[in-house]
Design a protein around this motif. Structure first.
Motif, short mmCIF file in Angstrom:
data_model
loop_
_atom_site.label_atom_id
_atom_site.label_comp_id
_atom_site.label_asym_id
_atom_site.label_seq_id
_atom_site.Cartn_x
_atom_site.Cartn_y
_atom_site.Cartn_z
N GLN A 178 -0.60 17.49 -9.39
CA GLN A 178 -1.65 17.86 -10.32
C GLN A 178 -3.01 17.82 -9.65
O GLN A 178 -3.25 17.04 -8.74
N VAL A 179 -3.91 18.65 -10.15
CA VAL A 179 -5.31 18.59 -9.72
C VAL A 179 -6.10 17.93 -10.84
O VAL A 179 -5.67 17.91 -11.99
N GLY A 180 -7.24 17.39 -10.51
CA GLY A 180 -8.06 16.76 -11.53
C GLY A 180 -7.48 15.45 -12.04
O GLY A 180 -7.43 15.21 -13.24
N VAL A 181 -7.03 14.60 -11.14
CA VAL A 181 -6.44 13.32 -11.52
C VAL A 181 -7.51 12.41 -12.12
O VAL A 181 -8.61 12.28 -11.58
N ASP A 182 -7.20 11.79 -13.24
CA ASP A 182 -8.10 10.86 -13.92
C ASP A 182 -7.91 9.47 -13.31
O ASP A 182 -7.02 8.72 -13.71
N LEU A 183 -8.77 9.14 -12.34
CA LEU A 183 -8.63 7.86 -11.64
C LEU A 183 -8.82 6.67 -12.57
O LEU A 183 -8.18 5.63 -12.39
N ASP A 184 -9.69 6.79 -13.56
CA ASP A 184 -9.90 5.68 -14.50
C ASP A 184 -8.62 5.37 -15.28
O ASP A 184 -8.28 4.21 -15.48
N ALA A 185 -7.92 6.40 -15.72
CA ALA A 185 -6.66 6.19 -16.44
C ALA A 185 -5.61 5.55 -15.53
O ALA A 185 -4.87 4.66 -15.96
N LEU A 186 -5.58 6.00 -14.28
CA LEU A 186 -4.62 5.41 -13.34
C LEU A 186 -4.97 3.96 -13.04
O LEU A 186 -4.09 3.11 -12.97
N ARG A 187 -6.27 3.66 -12.85
CA ARG A 187 -6.68 2.27 -12.61
C ARG A 187 -6.26 1.38 -13.77
O ARG A 187 -5.76 0.27 -13.57
N GLU A 201 0.85 -1.18 0.00
CA GLU A 201 0.00 0.00 0.00
C GLU A 201 0.89 1.23 0.00
O GLU A 201 1.95 1.25 0.62
N PHE A 202 0.43 2.25 -0.73
CA PHE A 202 1.20 3.47 -0.88
C PHE A 202 0.29 4.68 -0.73
O PHE A 202 -0.88 4.63 -1.08
N LYS A 203 0.87 5.77 -0.24
CA LYS A 203 0.26 7.10 -0.33
C LYS A 203 1.11 7.87 -1.31
O LYS A 203 2.34 7.82 -1.24
N VAL A 204 0.45 8.58 -2.21
CA VAL A 204 1.17 9.34 -3.24
C VAL A 204 0.71 10.79 -3.19
O VAL A 204 -0.48 11.07 -3.36
N ALA A 205 1.64 11.68 -2.93
CA ALA A 205 1.35 13.11 -2.96
C ALA A 205 1.32 13.55 -4.42
O ALA A 205 2.28 13.32 -5.16
N MET A 206 0.22 14.14 -4.83
CA MET A 206 0.06 14.54 -6.23
C MET A 206 0.21 16.05 -6.36
O MET A 206 -0.33 16.80 -5.57
N GLY A 253 -4.34 13.34 -1.94
CA GLY A 253 -3.34 12.48 -2.56
C GLY A 253 -3.99 11.17 -2.98
O GLY A 253 -5.20 10.99 -2.87
N LEU A 254 -3.19 10.27 -3.49
CA LEU A 254 -3.69 8.97 -3.90
C LEU A 254 -3.42 7.93 -2.84
O LEU A 254 -2.42 7.98 -2.14
N ARG A 255 -4.33 6.97 -2.76
CA ARG A 255 -4.10 5.75 -2.00
C ARG A 255 -4.04 4.64 -3.03
O ARG A 255 -4.95 4.50 -3.85
N VAL A 256 -2.97 3.88 -3.01
CA VAL A 256 -2.77 2.82 -3.98
C VAL A 256 -2.48 1.51 -3.26
O VAL A 256 -1.69 1.48 -2.31
N ALA A 257 -3.12 0.45 -3.71
CA ALA A 257 -2.81 -0.90 -3.25
C ALA A 257 -2.51 -1.73 -4.48
O ALA A 257 -3.37 -1.89 -5.35
N ALA A 258 -1.28 -2.22 -4.59
CA ALA A 258 -0.88 -2.99 -5.77
C ALA A 258 0.38 -3.77 -5.45
O ALA A 258 1.18 -3.36 -4.61
N ASP A 272 -7.53 5.22 -5.24
CA ASP A 272 -8.57 6.21 -5.00
C ASP A 272 -7.92 7.46 -4.42
O ASP A 272 -6.73 7.48 -4.14
N LEU A 273 -8.73 8.49 -4.28
CA LEU A 273 -8.24 9.74 -3.70
C LEU A 273 -8.41 9.69 -2.20
O LEU A 273 -9.45 9.28 -1.69
N ASP A 274 -7.39 10.13 -1.49
CA ASP A 274 -7.45 10.22 -0.04
C ASP A 274 -8.22 11.50 0.31
O ASP A 274 -7.78 12.59 -0.05
N PRO A 275 -9.36 11.39 0.96
CA PRO A 275 -10.16 12.59 1.24
C PRO A 275 -9.49 13.57 2.20
O PRO A 275 -9.86 14.73 2.23
N LEU A 276 -8.49 13.12 2.94
CA LEU A 276 -7.83 14.02 3.90
C LEU A 276 -6.85 14.97 3.26
O LEU A 276 -6.71 16.11 3.68
N ASP A 277 -6.13 14.49 2.24
CA ASP A 277 -5.09 15.35 1.67
C ASP A 277 -5.10 15.41 0.14
O ASP A 277 -4.18 15.96 -0.46
#
Length: 79
Positions: A9-18, A2-7, A38-43, A31-36
């Protein structure tokens, strides 16, 4: 992993990232972390692989932007 990613850019295209992540790991989640915002990634990828996948999807980030998270696996499912 699991990762947190500081982004930057604004307006990240989650479908493209998925799509990009699922090419490397079909079970990947993002998905987007509602607190900051950023992205939350599990892979099942390394930090370097994740950086490369993000860059290929049009979202390059610096090495300090990706923070691996401690595992929350309890081992109960055998995984």
């Amino acid at each position: 992993m699991e990762f947190k990613v500081a982004m930057q850019q604004v307006g990240v295209d989650l479908d493209a990232l998925r799509k990009a992540l699922c090419e490397a790991d079909p079970a990947a989640l993002v998905d987007l972390d509602p607190l900051d915002a950023g992205l939350r990634v599990a892979a099942q990828v390394t930090t370097g692989e994740l950086a490369g996948l993000l860059a290929e999807a049009g979202y390059p980030v610096g090495p300090m932007a990706i923070q691996p998270q401690p595992s929350v696996c309890c081992g109960g499912c055998g995984g």
